[in-house]
Design a protein around this motif. Sequence first.
Motif, PDB file in Angstrom:
ATOM      1  N   UNK A  34       0.839  -1.211   0.000  1.00 27.36           N
ATOM      2  CA  UNK A  34       0.000   0.000   0.000  1.00 27.36           C
ATOM      3  C   UNK A  34       0.866   1.249   0.000  1.00 27.36           C
ATOM      4  N   UNK A  35       1.861   1.293   0.876  1.00 28.09           N
ATOM      5  CA  UNK A  35       2.742   2.461   0.962  1.00 28.09           C
ATOM      6  C   UNK A  35       3.515   2.663  -0.335  1.00 28.09           C
ATOM      7  N   UNK A  36       3.888   1.571  -0.972  1.00 26.98           N
ATOM      8  CA  UNK A  36       4.649   1.603  -2.216  1.00 26.98           C
ATOM      9  C   UNK A  36       3.793   2.057  -3.397  1.00 26.98           C
ATOM     10  N   UNK A  37       2.488   1.932  -3.260  1.00 25.17           N
ATOM     11  CA  UNK A  37       1.599   2.301  -4.347  1.00 25.17           C
ATOM     12  C   UNK A  37       1.486   1.236  -5.420  1.00 25.17           C
ATOM     13  N   UNK A  38       1.901   0.032  -5.097  1.00 30.96           N
ATOM     14  CA  UNK A  38       1.830  -1.076  -6.048  1.00 30.96           C
ATOM     15  C   UNK A  38       2.644  -2.250  -5.557  1.00 30.96           C
TER      16      UNK A  38
END
Length: 179
Positions: A34-38
């Motif tokens: 989630x934090x990585x955006x993918x």
Amino acid sequence: MKTVWIVDAAYLYNFGRSRPNGFDYLKLKNELVKANGGPLYESYYLNSTGDPNAEAQNAFHTWIKSAPPKGPQMRVQLYKLKEQHNQCPSCGTRFDRTVQKGVDVAIATLMIKLAAQGIYDRVILSAGDGDFEDAISYLKSDLHKEVWLNGAQATLSADLQCYADRVLWLDDMGSSIDR
């Protein structure tokens, strides 16, 4: 952006011991995604083991290698434990304990090797030891990689924090990573 997650398992184990229910690697990976955006391109779990044939350890390592939704799908690299002989400076009592051998060097080598091969643009390192400072400095300054740290506020070295493009605090993830 290709992101690799590298875990010092002893570091996360100690974090888990500080929590009433421990934590779950699959839930932690989901928070990092989630934090990585993918999705994460690859994930690595590095640890030491005293008895590679222990049934409980084998079951855990099989689970951690398993793909979602069953497991976090991590590549497992195990190293040996070594006996350390100590003597108490106050009373002179001798005692032995086992410690990791080679895991920190393996983590630093893996981070640099994968970066030099162009495998990732961003690394998320779940570790807190200031001994990684030179490797992280090299990743950022010479190889121009983005470095995110994932650690606990009480145990993440300030020597690493000053290099981080982002810090993902385990403490802030709370119940979302609980077992």
